[in-house]
Design a protein around this motif. Structure first.
Motif, PDB file in Angstrom:
ATOM      1  N   GLU A 646      -8.411 -54.745   3.627  1.00  0.00           N
ATOM      2  CA  GLU A 646      -8.526 -53.782   3.806  1.00  0.00           C
ATOM      3  C   GLU A 646      -7.943 -52.024   3.944  1.00  0.00           C
ATOM      4  OE1 GLU A 646     -11.579 -53.938   7.543  1.00  0.00           O
ATOM      5  OE2 GLU A 646     -13.349 -55.147   6.262  1.00  0.00           O
ATOM      6  N   ASN A 647      -8.656 -51.055   3.881  1.00  0.00           N
ATOM      7  CA  ASN A 647      -7.513 -50.300   3.625  1.00  0.00           C
ATOM      8  C   ASN A 647      -7.698 -49.915   4.887  1.00  0.00           C
ATOM      9  OD1 ASN A 647      -6.494 -47.413   3.397  1.00  0.00           O
ATOM     10  ND2 ASN A 647      -8.526 -46.726   1.943  1.00  0.00           N
ATOM     11  N   PRO A 648      -6.173 -49.333   5.687  1.00  0.00           N
ATOM     12  CA  PRO A 648      -6.142 -49.403   7.087  1.00  0.00           C
ATOM     13  C   PRO A 648      -6.375 -48.046   7.479  1.00  0.00           C
ATOM     14  CG  PRO A 648      -4.108 -49.700   6.159  1.00  0.00           C
ATOM     15  CD  PRO A 648      -4.921 -49.650   4.694  1.00  0.00           C
ATOM     16  N   PHE A 649      -6.832 -46.813   6.785  1.00  0.00           N
ATOM     17  CA  PHE A 649      -6.403 -45.858   6.758  1.00  0.00           C
ATOM     18  C   PHE A 649      -7.693 -45.452   7.204  1.00  0.00           C
ATOM     19  CE2 PHE A 649      -2.369 -46.511   3.840  1.00  0.00           C
ATOM     20  CZ  PHE A 649      -1.829 -45.803   4.609  1.00  0.00           C
ATOM     21  N   THR A 650      -8.949 -46.315   7.092  1.00  0.00           N
ATOM     22  CA  THR A 650     -10.689 -45.730   6.793  1.00  0.00           C
ATOM     23  C   THR A 650     -10.508 -45.403   8.337  1.00  0.00           C
ATOM     24  OG1 THR A 650     -10.920 -46.951   5.166  1.00  0.00           O
ATOM     25  CG2 THR A 650     -12.641 -46.859   6.593  1.00  0.00           C
ATOM     26  N   ILE A 651     -10.107 -45.423   9.055  1.00  0.00           N
ATOM     27  CA  ILE A 651     -10.671 -45.324  10.710  1.00  0.00           C
ATOM     28  C   ILE A 651     -10.013 -43.889  11.087  1.00  0.00           C
ATOM     29  CG2 ILE A 651     -10.581 -46.965  12.117  1.00  0.00           C
ATOM     30  CD1 ILE A 651      -7.854 -46.038  13.026  1.00  0.00           C
ATOM     31  N   PHE A 652      -9.187 -43.107   9.830  1.00  0.00           N
ATOM     32  CA  PHE A 652      -8.859 -41.562   9.812  1.00  0.00           C
ATOM     33  C   PHE A 652      -9.914 -40.874   9.285  1.00  0.00           C
ATOM     34  CE2 PHE A 652      -4.638 -44.370  10.710  1.00  0.00           C
ATOM     35  CZ  PHE A 652      -5.109 -44.380  11.996  1.00  0.00           C
ATOM     36  N   PHE A 653     -10.268 -40.648   8.492  1.00  0.00           N
ATOM     37  CA  PHE A 653     -11.287 -40.146   7.513  1.00  0.00           C
ATOM     38  C   PHE A 653     -12.074 -38.818   8.299  1.00  0.00           C
ATOM     39  CE2 PHE A 653     -11.700 -43.380   3.673  1.00  0.00           C
ATOM     40  CZ  PHE A 653     -10.250 -43.919   4.079  1.00  0.00           C
ATOM     41  N   ASN A 654     -12.620 -39.379   9.276  1.00  0.00           N
ATOM     42  CA  ASN A 654     -13.376 -38.388   9.973  1.00  0.00           C
ATOM     43  C   ASN A 654     -12.637 -37.182  11.002  1.00  0.00           C
ATOM     44  OD1 ASN A 654     -15.884 -38.878   8.379  1.00  0.00           O
ATOM     45  ND2 ASN A 654     -15.827 -40.815   9.973  1.00  0.00           N
ATOM     46  N   LEU A 655     -10.875 -37.623  10.824  1.00  0.00           N
ATOM     47  CA  LEU A 655     -10.997 -36.821  11.989  1.00  0.00           C
ATOM     48  C   LEU A 655     -10.933 -35.138  11.086  1.00  0.00           C
ATOM     49  CD1 LEU A 655      -7.354 -38.306  12.517  1.00  0.00           C
ATOM     50  CD2 LEU A 655      -9.391 -38.041  13.644  1.00  0.00           C
ATOM     51  N   GLY A 656     -11.384 -34.795  10.599  1.00  0.00           N
ATOM     52  CA  GLY A 656     -11.577 -33.206  10.263  1.00  0.00           C
ATOM     53  C   GLY A 656     -12.950 -32.955   9.877  1.00  0.00           C
ATOM     54  N   ARG A 657     -13.510 -34.225  10.399  1.00  0.00           N
ATOM     55  CA  ARG A 657     -15.153 -33.359  10.362  1.00  0.00           C
ATOM     56  C   ARG A 657     -15.367 -32.772  11.561  1.00  0.00           C
ATOM     57  NH1 ARG A 657     -19.210 -35.747   7.429  1.00  0.00           N
ATOM     58  NH2 ARG A 657     -21.239 -35.637   8.578  1.00  0.00           N
ATOM     59  N   SER A 658     -16.531 -31.742  11.783  1.00  0.00           N
ATOM     60  CA  SER A 658     -16.592 -30.669  13.185  1.00  0.00           C
ATOM     61  C   SER A 658     -15.330 -29.710  13.484  1.00  0.00           C
ATOM     62  CB  SER A 658     -17.279 -31.935  14.471  1.00  0.00           C
ATOM     63  OG  SER A 658     -18.171 -32.030  13.677  1.00  0.00           O
ATOM     64  N   PHE A 659     -14.075 -29.047  12.693  1.00  0.00           N
ATOM     65  CA  PHE A 659     -12.925 -29.365  12.647  1.00  0.00           C
ATOM     66  C   PHE A 659     -12.969 -27.593  13.142  1.00  0.00           C
ATOM     67  CE2 PHE A 659      -9.589 -26.738  11.667  1.00  0.00           C
ATOM     68  CZ  PHE A 659      -8.313 -27.724  12.322  1.00  0.00           C
ATOM     69  N   MET A 660     -14.373 -26.891  12.882  1.00  0.00           N
ATOM     70  CA  MET A 660     -14.179 -25.472  12.636  1.00  0.00           C
ATOM     71  C   MET A 660     -15.656 -25.138  11.863  1.00  0.00           C
ATOM     72  SD  MET A 660     -12.070 -23.962   9.192  1.00  0.00           S
ATOM     73  CE  MET A 660     -11.757 -24.838   8.620  1.00  0.00           C
ATOM     74  N   ASN A 661     -16.176 -24.327  12.642  1.00  0.00           N
ATOM     75  CA  ASN A 661     -17.580 -23.483  12.550  1.00  0.00           C
ATOM     76  C   ASN A 661     -17.606 -22.166  12.604  1.00  0.00           C
ATOM     77  OD1 ASN A 661     -18.790 -22.694  15.167  1.00  0.00           O
ATOM     78  ND2 ASN A 661     -18.453 -24.426  15.429  1.00  0.00           N
ATOM     79  N   ILE A 662     -18.086 -21.303  11.569  1.00  0.00           N
ATOM     80  CA  ILE A 662     -18.026 -19.155  11.275  1.00  0.00           C
ATOM     81  C   ILE A 662     -18.588 -19.178  12.973  1.00  0.00           C
ATOM     82  CG2 ILE A 662     -18.764 -19.985   8.352  1.00  0.00           C
ATOM     83  CD1 ILE A 662     -21.630 -19.385   9.606  1.00  0.00           C
ATOM     84  N   ARG A 663     -19.231 -19.583  13.228  1.00  0.00           N
ATOM     85  CA  ARG A 663     -19.162 -19.030  14.895  1.00  0.00           C
ATOM     86  C   ARG A 663     -18.170 -18.884  15.587  1.00  0.00           C
ATOM     87  NH1 ARG A 663     -23.220 -21.713  17.611  1.00  0.00           N
ATOM     88  NH2 ARG A 663     -22.890 -22.966  16.055  1.00  0.00           N
ATOM     89  N   GLU A 664     -17.543 -20.128  15.758  1.00  0.00           N
ATOM     90  CA  GLU A 664     -15.868 -19.997  16.049  1.00  0.00           C
ATOM     91  C   GLU A 664     -15.167 -19.715  15.945  1.00  0.00           C
ATOM     92  OE1 GLU A 664     -15.348 -24.305  16.335  1.00  0.00           O
ATOM     93  OE2 GLU A 664     -16.759 -24.742  18.415  1.00  0.00           O
ATOM     94  N   ILE A 665     -15.209 -19.440  14.795  1.00  0.00           N
ATOM     95  CA  ILE A 665     -14.068 -18.534  14.135  1.00  0.00           C
ATOM     96  C   ILE A 665     -14.276 -17.224  14.391  1.00  0.00           C
ATOM     97  CG2 ILE A 665     -13.604 -17.626  11.661  1.00  0.00           C
ATOM     98  CD1 ILE A 665     -13.379 -20.501  11.063  1.00  0.00           C
ATOM     99  N   ARG A 666     -15.171 -16.055  14.085  1.00  0.00           N
ATOM    100  CA  ARG A 666     -15.823 -15.326  14.249  1.00  0.00           C
ATOM    101  C   ARG A 666     -15.246 -14.586  15.977  1.00  0.00           C
ATOM    102  NH1 ARG A 666     -21.465 -12.674  13.461  1.00  0.00           N
ATOM    103  NH2 ARG A 666     -20.518 -12.268  11.351  1.00  0.00           N
ATOM    104  N   ASP A 667     -15.617 -15.943  16.846  1.00  0.00           N
ATOM    105  CA  ASP A 667     -15.437 -15.446  18.507  1.00  0.00           C
ATOM    106  C   ASP A 667     -13.739 -15.435  18.435  1.00  0.00           C
ATOM    107  OD1 ASP A 667     -17.723 -15.949  19.347  1.00  0.00           O
ATOM    108  OD2 ASP A 667     -18.173 -17.772  19.655  1.00  0.00           O
ATOM    109  N   ASP A 668     -13.116 -16.782  18.349  1.00  0.00           N
ATOM    110  CA  ASP A 668     -11.627 -16.677  17.728  1.00  0.00           C
ATOM    111  C   ASP A 668     -11.293 -15.109  17.103  1.00  0.00           C
ATOM    112  OD1 ASP A 668      -9.095 -17.717  18.297  1.00  0.00           O
ATOM    113  OD2 ASP A 668      -9.098 -18.494  16.128  1.00  0.00           O
TER     114      ASP A 668
END
Length: 959
Positions: A646-668
């Protein structure tokens, strides 16, 4: 002894006692029937009686026999095999009354001369007529038996007849032993009672007396931590704690002396050495060892590591006029130790006596003093409980201390009225602290009725004079032991030979070292290094294929970790930018929509008018914790025996999910904007922090990539090792090579990990762009995707597109679908006002564009660095140099260095050495037996072995 035997022979009056079975021939020369010349020797005062039962079924003398020295004790002197007695064979032809021997039919129906070539050894050799005089060769038999005992044949191959001297403490056993051995042995209590002795006497024509003392080690000393054994530790499975039985016997030569006066000191030091099993025995050799020279004997005896040992101190005594005899002397059994902490020794000593008493062919000498009631003897109880009374001989010691009032008791024992043992009794008397010759003369005078000190041997015992004295006992024991050995010799030889064949088979499965070990070591290691270079060459090899797959999976993982951006600007909107995760659906034709109302312009709808499709999404864990495997099909890294990996990297595929959203960027942006900064200007810190935070997540897949590369190297190296040194798998070189190879790989991987970590730290330090064109291309591609999805979301909010319309990746859309979506954008987007989150979308596009450019740069750099640094050490000479330093492949070393590398693992090497030592002993035993056989005078009779099944025919009785 010969004169005494001849005198006794001439006194014997015999009557014909021929016995024939119905139909049996009277002459063995005219029939195939084998004749058994069995007979009994009775005392001079008794006539010869006809036997009524075969010797195989013998359970005691007929009741019609008048009680006598032998018959009354229920013991014949011999139960004869084919070997005639030295007492009767050379009969004087002038005797007025002939002496006949009992004859009976045997189960075999062929003479030895008619045996086929594949007959058993017993039929071809010892049943051969030229061997019927083997009983005459008493000395030869006893010498052979002693040699076999010394070799430890009973320990590895066959049970041997043996004399075992047992008795209670203070039973006079030590004085009896000294008389039998014809040497002054230690008689004091203490060290000399804490291990068994094996004494072998050899009559030698050489005038010089000698005694060789050796240590026979059948047990290893394994003391318990911080305490002595307890009585509860003594069990049936562990009879001699803390001693554990070994698989073979080790014999250590201790010292040879030529002065009988030295034997007591040497023997006591030998017993001290055997009680210090885990120390070098050489330290305790008197006149040579450091302990023996610097410590008193009494002190050394008190400070031994063990309180008791089942290992044996062996004495081989040679000299003129010695009897040919060997026997074991066991420590005297007792009930109560001096110290309570030594209570376990009581059980251990008892177990030792029971072990020897219970041996199949042991002849037991039960020593008990005449000044106490024999019923109180602990040894007698053990003999009875072991069922050994049928093979025991009673030896009454301290006859000079016989209380007058108990004369009747001891007479009844001589006469067989009190039957404790089947084979009768002998009486001995040895004064304490007397020189050996003086003791023998004193004993002779005492039993002749002369006054010795304050004691006189009662006249009532005169009829048993031929059962009194150590010398009489010696003659009797020597004949008994030789006869028992002659009877058992065929089966002994068969067992030795079979065991020898078994050992040869075991050694055949453990081949010897090659003749040129240096050449074999170097050839195997050079072949291994060549295999490694070939595997690392990256030319259509299994390694290159698997490593390429690993690189592609690593790259795919890093790209899939691209930071996702949620472009919804209210909780009622839900669409997530993910070019690969969108559900594939076909959009329905869009109906004519009503004019936008105020409510739709405000992006607010009622649930009845806007029923959103609920699509379950994959939950996302915290960023710093690797995720569980996604449900998507796994990629393949390479093949294995069990199938795909099995591909040993599969467990990392979703590490970028929910990384940012436009409302949080505006606040930042608002938090970090300086006062007076234009509204649409974004601080660099906002973009930088998001870019670097996305890059930091590469730590997890990078470590997995390094780990899997190391595992791939290990597998490849071990495969090359098996191909090159697989035939030496049981040798030390295989284990050493595997160990050093793993150490080299670990060292190189650690160095490579440091380089790759530096690369990651460089990427996470600050954003850096030189190739602006590549960056602008990546950013434009990401902006296009973000604006597309944001546009779809806005059109849905304005009901220009059905709310159930599913966003799909462009590469998964048909041309018709793309055309329909492009027309919807061109038609309706111009109707909408400017996107209020245009700035935030621009920030997300910048971060995603930079990420993709940096990811491509990082993945490429990691793979290139591993190839040019880590794998290069295997393709070029670093591994060669490392292995050369360890194994001297291209240089030279002492031959012992290469020989050691070719040794087996410790367990296999130990088994091999044990088998080799056992083979030497068994081969020597076969030679000894063959020499006895050849001494029959028939040099043409050569022993040919086949399985022996004639034990019952040759007779297995011990006495």
């Amino acid at each position: 002894m010969a004169t005494r035997m001849a005198t006794r022979r001439n006194q014997v009056k015999a009557e014909p006692v021929s016995k024939y079975e119905p139909g049996s021939p009277t002459d063995s020369s005219t029939s195939g029937t084998v004749i058994d010349h069995s007979y009994e020797m009775l005392p001079p005062s008794q006539p010869v009686r006809k036997r009524n039962v075969p010797h195989d079924d013998y359970h005691g003398p007929p009741s019609s026999v008048t009680p006598s020295i032998v018959a009354a004790s229920d013991a014949p002197s011999f139960v004869r095999s084919l070997a005639p007695s030295a007492e009767t064979f050379q009969r004087n032809t002038e005797d007025p009354e002939p002496m006949f021997m009992e004859m009976r039919r045997r189960s075999r129906h062929s003479t030895p001369a008619s045996q086929p070539a594949d007959a058993s050894f017993a039929q071809q050799s010892f049943a051969h007529p030229t061997f019927t005089d083997i009983g005459l060769k008493q000395k030869a038999c006893n010498d052979t038996l002693g040699n076999l005992q010394t070799l430890g044949v009973s320990h590895v191959a066959a049970a041997l007849p043996e004399l075992v001297l047992v008795g209670d403490q203070s039973s006079g056993k030590s004085s009896l032993m000294s008389g039998l051995a014809r040497v002054n042995l230690p008689r004091s209590a203490g060290v000399c009672t804490r291990c068994p002795l094996h004494i072998r006497l050899i009559s030698s024509s050489i005038g010089r007396w000698s005694c060789t003392v050796s240590l026979q080690q059948d047990y290893d000393f394994q003391p318990l931590p911080n305490r002595k054994p307890r009585p509860s530790d003594v069990t049936k499975a562990n009879p001699f704690p803390p001693w554990v039985k070994k698989s073979h016997r080790d014999t250590k030569p201790f010292k040879t002396i030529y002065n009988p006066d030295e034997i007591e000191v040497v023997l006591r030091w030998a017993q001290v050495a055997i009680l210090n099993h885990n120390q070098s025995f050489e330290k305790f050799i008197p006149g040579e060892g450091t302990v023996a020279d610097n410590t008193s004997l009494d002190q050394a005896a008190r400070e031994t590591d063990a309180d008791f040992s089942p290992n044996i101190v062996a004495l081989e005594i040679k000299g003129p006029e010695l009897p040919d005899l060997s026997f074991y002397d066991l420590p005297g059994v007792f009930m109560s130790p001096e110290k309570e902490e030594d209570e376990y020794v009581v059980r251990v000593v008892k177990n030792l006596s029971l072990e020897y008493i219970g041996r199949e062919k042991a002849i037991i000498l039960w020593a008990f003093p005449m000044n106490v009631d024999p019923e109180n003897s602990i040894s007698l109880s053990m003999i009875r409980s072991s069922g050994a009374s049928t093979k025991a001989i009673g030896v009454m010691t301290k006859a000079d201390q016989l209380p007058p009032q108990s004369t009747h008791t001891w007479l009844s024992m001589f006469r067989g009225e009190r039957q404790y043992v089947r084979h009768g009794y002998f009486a001995t008397a040895r004064p304490p602290n007397s020189h050996l010759e003086d003791a023998a003369l004193w004993e002779k005078s005492f039993f002749n009725g002369e006054v010795c000190g304050n004691n006189t041997w009662p006249d009532e015992f005169s009829e048993f004079a031929n059962r009194c004295g150590v010398e009489v006992l010696l003659d009797y024991l020597s004949c008994q032991l030789g006869e028992a050995f002659a009877r058992s010799l065929p089966s002994i030889k068969d067992s030795v030979y079979n065991r020898l064949k078994q050992i040869e088979g075991e050694l055949a499965s453990l081949p010897e070292l090659p003749r040129n070990v240096e050449h074999e070591v170097k050839r195997s290691l050079i072949q291994f290094l060549q295999h490694m270079k070939t595997a690392m060459a990256m030319k259509c090899t299994s390694f290159s294929s698997k490593w390429n797959t690993l690189n592609h999976n690593f790259q795919d993982c890093v790209f899939k970790m691209k930071p996702k951006c949620n472009v919804k600007d209210s909780e009622t909107q839900t669409i997530d930018i993910s070019s690969n995760d969108s559900e594939v659906t076909t959009p329905a034709p869009t109906p004519k929509r009503p004019r936008p109302s105020d409510s739709t312009m405000r992006n607010v709808t009622t649930p009845s008018k806007r029923q959103r499709q609920d699509v379950p999404t994959t939950p996302v864990k915290q960023e710093d914790v690797p995720m569980r495997s996604a449900s998507r099909a796994s990629s393949v890294v390479g093949s294995s025996a069990a199938g795909v990996i099995e591909n040993p990297f599969t467990i990392f595929f979703n590490l970028g999910r929910s990384f940012m959203n436009i409302r949080e960027i505006r606040d930042d942006i608002l938090r970090k904007k300086r006062p007076g900064m234009p509204q649409h200007l974004v601080p660099d810190e906002v973009r930088d922090s998001l870019c670097l935070r996305a890059v930091e997540k590469w730590t997890f897949p990078l470590e997995t990539y390094i780990k899997k590369t190391a595992e791939l190297l290990e597998d490849t190296a071990h495969t090359a090792l098996e191909e090159s040194l697989g035939g030496l798998r049981q040798r030390l070189i295989f284990r050493e090579c595997r160990h050093h190879l793993s150490a080299f790989i670990t060292q190189q991987v650690a160095s490579q990990r440091g380089l790759l970590t530096d690369m990651l730290n460089t990427e996470a330090y600050m954003i850096f762009v030189l190739n602006n064109d590549a960056f602008e291309d990546c950013k434009a591609k990401e902006m296009k995707e973000l604006e597309r999805v944001r546009g779809i979301l806005r059109l849905k909010a304005m009901t220009y597109i059905d709310w159930n319309y599913a966003t799909k990746a462009l590469e998964k859309m048909t041309p018709e679908e793309k055309a329909w979506e492009r027309k919807a954008f061109d038609t309706h987007l111009p109707k909408l006002s400017k996107d209020p989150y245009e700035t935030e979308i621009g920030v997300a596009g910048f971060v995603r564009g930079y990420y993709m450019m940096a990811a491509a740069r990082f993945v490429e750099g990691v793979a290139m660095n591993v190839n040019s640094t880590l794998l290069r050490t295997f393709r070029e000479n670093e591994l060669d140099n490392y292995m050369d330093q360890v194994f001297q492949i291209y240089g030279s070393a002492d031959q012992s260095f290469y020989s050691k590398l070719m040794e087996e693992d410790e367990k296999t090497a130990k088994r091999r050495e044990q088998f080799k030592a056992e083979r030497i002993k068994l081969a020597e035993a076969m030679e000894i037996i063959n020499n006895l056989e050849n001494s029959s005078g028939d040099a043409s009779a050569r022993p040919v072995h086949v399985s022996l099944d004639s034990d019952s025919e040759m007779g297995e009785g011990v006495l």
